[in-house]
Motif scaffolding. Structure first.
Motif, PDB file in Angstrom:
ATOM      1  N   LEU A 161       2.870   6.549   0.724  1.00  0.00           N
ATOM      2  CA  LEU A 161       3.589   6.054  -0.080  1.00  0.00           C
ATOM      3  C   LEU A 161       4.548   5.991   1.225  1.00  0.00           C
ATOM      4  N   THR A 162       4.653   6.382   2.225  1.00  0.00           N
ATOM      5  CA  THR A 162       5.452   6.385   3.135  1.00  0.00           C
ATOM      6  C   THR A 162       4.593   5.722   4.187  1.00  0.00           C
ATOM      7  N   GLU A 163       4.020   6.043   4.090  1.00  0.00           N
ATOM      8  CA  GLU A 163       2.540   4.790   5.298  1.00  0.00           C
ATOM      9  C   GLU A 163       2.761   2.823   4.991  1.00  0.00           C
ATOM     10  N   ILE A 164       2.455   3.310   3.790  1.00  0.00           N
ATOM     11  CA  ILE A 164       2.591   1.943   2.675  1.00  0.00           C
ATOM     12  C   ILE A 164       4.100   1.237   3.214  1.00  0.00           C
ATOM     13  N   LYS A 165       5.100   1.906   2.310  1.00  0.00           N
ATOM     14  CA  LYS A 165       6.037   1.368   2.395  1.00  0.00           C
ATOM     15  C   LYS A 165       6.165   0.892   4.191  1.00  0.00           C
ATOM     16  N   ALA A 166       6.055   1.549   4.929  1.00  0.00           N
ATOM     17  CA  ALA A 166       6.471   1.275   6.435  1.00  0.00           C
ATOM     18  C   ALA A 166       6.201   0.031   6.787  1.00  0.00           C
ATOM     19  N   ALA A 167       4.691  -0.146   6.346  1.00  0.00           N
ATOM     20  CA  ALA A 167       3.655  -0.866   6.722  1.00  0.00           C
ATOM     21  C   ALA A 167       4.174  -2.166   6.546  1.00  0.00           C
ATOM     22  N   GLN A 168       4.568  -2.387   5.193  1.00  0.00           N
ATOM     23  CA  GLN A 168       5.566  -3.205   4.111  1.00  0.00           C
ATOM     24  C   GLN A 168       6.630  -3.899   4.456  1.00  0.00           C
TER      25      GLN A 168
ATOM     26  N   GLN B 265      -2.062  -1.061  -0.886  1.00  0.00           N
ATOM     27  CA  GLN B 265      -2.522   0.174  -1.563  1.00  0.00           C
ATOM     28  C   GLN B 265      -3.476   0.901  -0.353  1.00  0.00           C
ATOM     29  N   THR B 266      -4.197   0.269   0.227  1.00  0.00           N
ATOM     30  CA  THR B 266      -4.887   0.590   1.237  1.00  0.00           C
ATOM     31  C   THR B 266      -5.066   0.617   2.346  1.00  0.00           C
ATOM     32  N   LEU B 267      -5.378   0.989   3.702  1.00  0.00           N
ATOM     33  CA  LEU B 267      -5.287   1.056   4.813  1.00  0.00           C
ATOM     34  C   LEU B 267      -6.604  -0.244   5.246  1.00  0.00           C
ATOM     35  N   VAL B 268      -7.753  -0.348   4.531  1.00  0.00           N
ATOM     36  CA  VAL B 268      -7.801  -1.755   4.581  1.00  0.00           C
ATOM     37  C   VAL B 268      -7.117  -2.982   4.462  1.00  0.00           C
TER      38      VAL B 268
END
Length: 161
Positions: free
Chosen positions: A95-102, A134-137
């Motif tokens: 979730l933290t990686e997703i937030k950072a990417a967002q 939600q995903t790396l893709v």
């Protein structure tokens, strides 16, 4: 469902095949071309009858199993499968990686908004995609799209100079 259990196409095609099969012996000696026509038409109509029957059986089988589940069960099953697809595999993202990417993608989009004259609908669509990551893709797809927009912006700047 009707009296024929949705086999109307099968019955009509079967009756037509049976009529052709029954008429064939009467028209064999009438004209040589009719023999050829019946030789082609009879097997084809029986094949169509068989195809209609098989496809209706398949449809009946699929809908029989479908009616045993309620709409909510199907929906929850679909959501569970979707969640499982996102959670499994080698592309797991915390979730933290997703937030950072967002945050990163939102910042890039706001910078791009100033340099490229994007339509408000496209900006809104990209913001919506960023919020639903939600995903790396999906993250990589969005990064690629933003990179393409940056290239477009730099091409426009170089043309204007």
């Amino acid at each position: 469902m009707g009296y024929l259990g949705n086999h109307l196409a099968t019955v009509v095609t079967g009756v037509f095949a049976a009529v052709l099969t029954g008429l064939w012996p009467y028209f064999v000696d009438f004209a040589p071309i009719l023999n050829f026509v019946f030789l082609m038409a009879v097997p084809i109509t029986w094949f169509l009858t068989f195809t209609c029957w098989i496809s209706q059986k398949s449809t009946d089988y699929m809908h029989k199993h479908e009616t045993h589940m309620s709409h909510n069960e199907k929906k929850s099953l679909s959501n569970a499968q979707t969640t499982q697809i996102y959670a499994s595999g080698e592309n797991q993202v915390s979730l933290t990686e997703i937030k950072a990417a967002q945050n990163e993608l939102s910042g890039e989009l706001s910078k791009l908004k100033e340099s490229v004259k994007l339509k408000d609908s496209e900006i809104e669509r990209l913001n919506q995609e960023i919020s639903n990551l939600q995903t790396l893709v999906q993250i990589e797809s969005l990064k690629t799209e933003l990179a393409n927009l940056k290239m477009l912006a730099s091409e426009r700047k170089s043309k204007n100079k």
